[in-house]
Design an enzyme around this catalytic site. Structure first.
Site, mmCIF file in Angstrom:
data_model
loop_
_atom_site.group_PDB
_atom_site.id
_atom_site.type_symbol
_atom_site.label_atom_id
_atom_site.label_comp_id
_atom_site.label_asym_id
_atom_site.label_seq_id
_atom_site.Cartn_x
_atom_site.Cartn_y
_atom_site.Cartn_z
ATOM 1 N N CYS A 90 29.303 -22.323 -16.377
ATOM 2 C CA CYS A 90 28.309 -22.885 -17.309
ATOM 3 C C CYS A 90 27.154 -23.532 -16.540
ATOM 4 O O CYS A 90 27.342 -24.571 -15.897
ATOM 5 C CB CYS A 90 29.005 -23.890 -18.214
ATOM 6 S SG CYS A 90 27.910 -24.902 -19.220
ATOM 7 N N CYS A 102 26.327 -27.117 -17.530
ATOM 8 C CA CYS A 102 27.411 -28.000 -17.060
ATOM 9 C C CYS A 102 27.185 -28.379 -15.604
ATOM 10 O O CYS A 102 27.385 -29.540 -15.220
ATOM 11 C CB CYS A 102 28.768 -27.310 -17.202
ATOM 12 S SG CYS A 102 29.212 -26.866 -18.892
#
Length: 108
Positions: free
Chosen positions: A30, A33
């Site tokens: 991600c 993230c």
């Protein structure tokens, strides 16, 4: 008198801070993230909060428990596990601080 009230409020604030933690739900693949990770780490260090980083790929039980549908997700909770606030998506240091102050009941 105002100083005494402020000192008392700060004592209560310190107790509350110690009794709160931050959960960071993420995945290695991600992009947001990865961008958020150092921001949330610094935020927690600055505010003396416990940070638990939870990889959604390895923690299906927690993903189900917290009903994680998107990532990144940041959950502020007390030490009894009561959710205080949830943030979904990329966050800035300023927004984390604003939300934290809202939880703490102080001016943003």
């Amino acid at each position: 008198l105002k100083l005494l009230i402020l000192i008392d409020k700060l004592k209560n604030l310190k107790e509350f801070i110690v009794n709160m933690k931050v959960l960071d739900f993420y995945a290695d693949w991600c992009g947001p993230c990865k961008t958020l990770a150092p921001i949330i780490k610094q935020f927690c260090e600055n505010n003396k909060l416990t940070l638990e980083s939870i990889n959604v790929e390895d923690n299906d039980d927690l993903v189900q428990k917290y009903k994680i549908r998107n990532i990144p997700v940041i959950v502020f909770e007390d030490l009894d596990g009561k959710e205080l606030k949830r943030l979904v998506g990329m966050q800035t240091q300023d927004n984390l601080t604003k939300v934290y102050k809202e939880i703490m009941g102080t001016d943003a």
